[in-house]
Write a protein that holds these residues in place. Sequence first.
Motif, PDB file in Angstrom:
ATOM      1  N   PHE A  45     -76.026  46.589  32.090  1.00 14.36           N
ATOM      2  CA  PHE A  45     -76.488  46.695  30.700  1.00 14.36           C
ATOM      3  C   PHE A  45     -76.378  45.356  29.962  1.00 14.36           C
ATOM      4  CE2 PHE A  45     -74.149  50.823  31.476  1.00 14.36           C
ATOM      5  CZ  PHE A  45     -75.240  51.465  32.017  1.00 14.36           C
ATOM      6  N   GLY A  46     -76.537  44.266  30.671  1.00 18.79           N
ATOM      7  CA  GLY A  46     -76.513  42.955  30.058  1.00 18.79           C
ATOM      8  C   GLY A  46     -75.124  42.395  29.805  1.00 18.79           C
ATOM      9  N   SER A  47     -74.080  43.084  30.258  1.00 19.10           N
ATOM     10  CA  SER A  47     -72.719  42.589  30.024  1.00 19.10           C
ATOM     11  C   SER A  47     -72.457  41.339  30.861  1.00 19.10           C
ATOM     12  CB  SER A  47     -71.679  43.664  30.370  1.00 19.10           C
ATOM     13  OG  SER A  47     -70.391  43.199  30.038  1.00 19.10           O
ATOM     14  N   ARG A  48     -71.885  40.349  30.244  1.00 22.82           N
ATOM     15  CA  ARG A  48     -71.580  39.098  30.923  1.00 22.82           C
ATOM     16  C   ARG A  48     -70.194  39.103  31.557  1.00 22.82           C
ATOM     17  NH1 ARG A  48     -73.964  34.967  26.378  1.00 22.82           N
ATOM     18  NH2 ARG A  48     -76.084  35.727  26.514  1.00 22.82           N
ATOM     19  N   GLU A  49     -69.403  40.147  31.210  1.00 21.69           N
ATOM     20  CA  GLU A  49     -68.016  40.192  31.674  1.00 21.69           C
ATOM     21  C   GLU A  49     -67.600  41.618  32.001  1.00 21.69           C
ATOM     22  OE1 GLU A  49     -65.962  36.813  28.966  1.00 21.69           O
ATOM     23  OE2 GLU A  49     -66.685  38.575  27.875  1.00 21.69           O
ATOM     24  N   ASN A  50     -66.538  41.734  32.774  1.00 21.85           N
ATOM     25  CA  ASN A  50     -65.858  43.008  32.951  1.00 21.85           C
ATOM     26  C   ASN A  50     -64.928  43.178  31.752  1.00 21.85           C
ATOM     27  OD1 ASN A  50     -66.903  43.781  35.478  1.00 21.85           O
ATOM     28  ND2 ASN A  50     -65.409  42.523  36.559  1.00 21.85           N
ATOM     29  N   LEU A  51     -65.028  44.307  31.077  1.00 26.90           N
ATOM     30  CA  LEU A  51     -64.262  44.518  29.847  1.00 26.90           C
ATOM     31  C   LEU A  51     -63.606  45.892  29.824  1.00 26.90           C
ATOM     32  CD1 LEU A  51     -67.018  43.331  27.341  1.00 26.90           C
ATOM     33  CD2 LEU A  51     -65.005  42.022  28.049  1.00 26.90           C
ATOM     34  N   TYR A  52     -62.443  45.934  29.209  1.00 25.29           N
ATOM     35  CA  TYR A  52     -61.807  47.181  28.797  1.00 25.29           C
ATOM     36  C   TYR A  52     -61.531  46.995  27.315  1.00 25.29           C
ATOM     37  CZ  TYR A  52     -58.322  50.853  28.170  1.00 25.29           C
ATOM     38  OH  TYR A  52     -57.635  51.947  27.716  1.00 25.29           O
ATOM     39  N   ALA A  53     -62.155  47.807  26.450  1.00 17.60           N
ATOM     40  CA  ALA A  53     -62.111  47.534  25.007  1.00 17.60           C
ATOM     41  C   ALA A  53     -62.171  48.822  24.188  1.00 17.60           C
ATOM     42  CB  ALA A  53     -63.250  46.603  24.625  1.00 17.60           C
ATOM     43  N   PRO A  54     -61.085  49.579  24.104  1.00 18.12           N
ATOM     44  CA  PRO A  54     -61.096  50.821  23.316  1.00 18.12           C
ATOM     45  C   PRO A  54     -61.417  50.570  21.840  1.00 18.12           C
ATOM     46  CG  PRO A  54     -59.094  50.652  24.632  1.00 18.12           C
ATOM     47  CD  PRO A  54     -59.791  49.332  24.723  1.00 18.12           C
ATOM     48  N   PHE A  55     -62.063  51.545  21.234  1.00 14.48           N
ATOM     49  CA  PHE A  55     -62.405  51.486  19.807  1.00 14.48           C
ATOM     50  C   PHE A  55     -61.824  52.718  19.135  1.00 14.48           C
ATOM     51  CE2 PHE A  55     -64.884  51.990  15.981  1.00 14.48           C
ATOM     52  CZ  PHE A  55     -65.167  50.689  15.584  1.00 14.48           C
ATOM     53  N   TYR A  56     -61.199  52.513  17.974  1.00 12.51           N
ATOM     54  CA  TYR A  56     -60.520  53.576  17.242  1.00 12.51           C
ATOM     55  C   TYR A  56     -61.103  53.732  15.843  1.00 12.51           C
ATOM     56  CZ  TYR A  56     -56.689  52.488  20.538  1.00 12.51           C
ATOM     57  OH  TYR A  56     -55.941  52.241  21.658  1.00 12.51           O
ATOM     58  N   LEU A  57     -61.095  54.952  15.367  1.00 11.86           N
ATOM     59  CA  LEU A  57     -61.316  55.243  13.964  1.00 11.86           C
ATOM     60  C   LEU A  57     -60.070  55.978  13.502  1.00 11.86           C
ATOM     61  CD1 LEU A  57     -63.241  55.174  11.495  1.00 11.86           C
ATOM     62  CD2 LEU A  57     -63.979  57.474  12.192  1.00 11.86           C
TER      63      LEU A  57
END
Length: 182
Positions: free
Chosen positions: A49-61
């Motif tokens: 999906f166009g990602s340049r890196e391997n990421l782990y990035a949780p998002f919170y509300l």
Amino acid sequence: MIAMQYGFTLPADYDMTIIDRRIRDKGPMLDGFSNLGFKAYLSARKGEFGSRENLYAPFYLWKQPQGASDFLTGPGFEGLTQSFGWPQVRHWMVWNAEVADLRAAKFASCDILPIPAYAPLAEIRKEEVTRSHAEAARRGVLASISAFEPSGWSLVRFTLFRDMPLISNGDQIYRVGHVSLP
């Protein structure tokens, strides 16, 4: 409300099934956490999906700041830092949050934009609330969050989707492995 995200950039050859397993095993531990609006467990693989890196990035509300404080000072975050290191935790004051049934969320996009000096903040807020409402009305959109932070002057646009979204504007696209709900 407060939106919050931290992330870890992982090596290009990192076995991302380790992250998938971590999300599967540890994700439900935050279900029902006090003052949580939701936590989306996000990952991205380099080249997907166009990602340049391997990421782990949780998002919170977070419904209340106390929830974020309780999480960051608790054993879950401590364990995370022992496994992956000490992240920069970004947080934004929420202008608008449109949230539907998040159990069906499979993908997310996140776009962080600079807010120029002396920008007309009231106008930007009004435009973002309108944009967020319109985004939430689109088919397959399960959440649309618009928020800002004034220390570095940034705007975040975060969206959860049922189906793979179109990639545009350099948005980071993530897979959603789990969504913790209050």
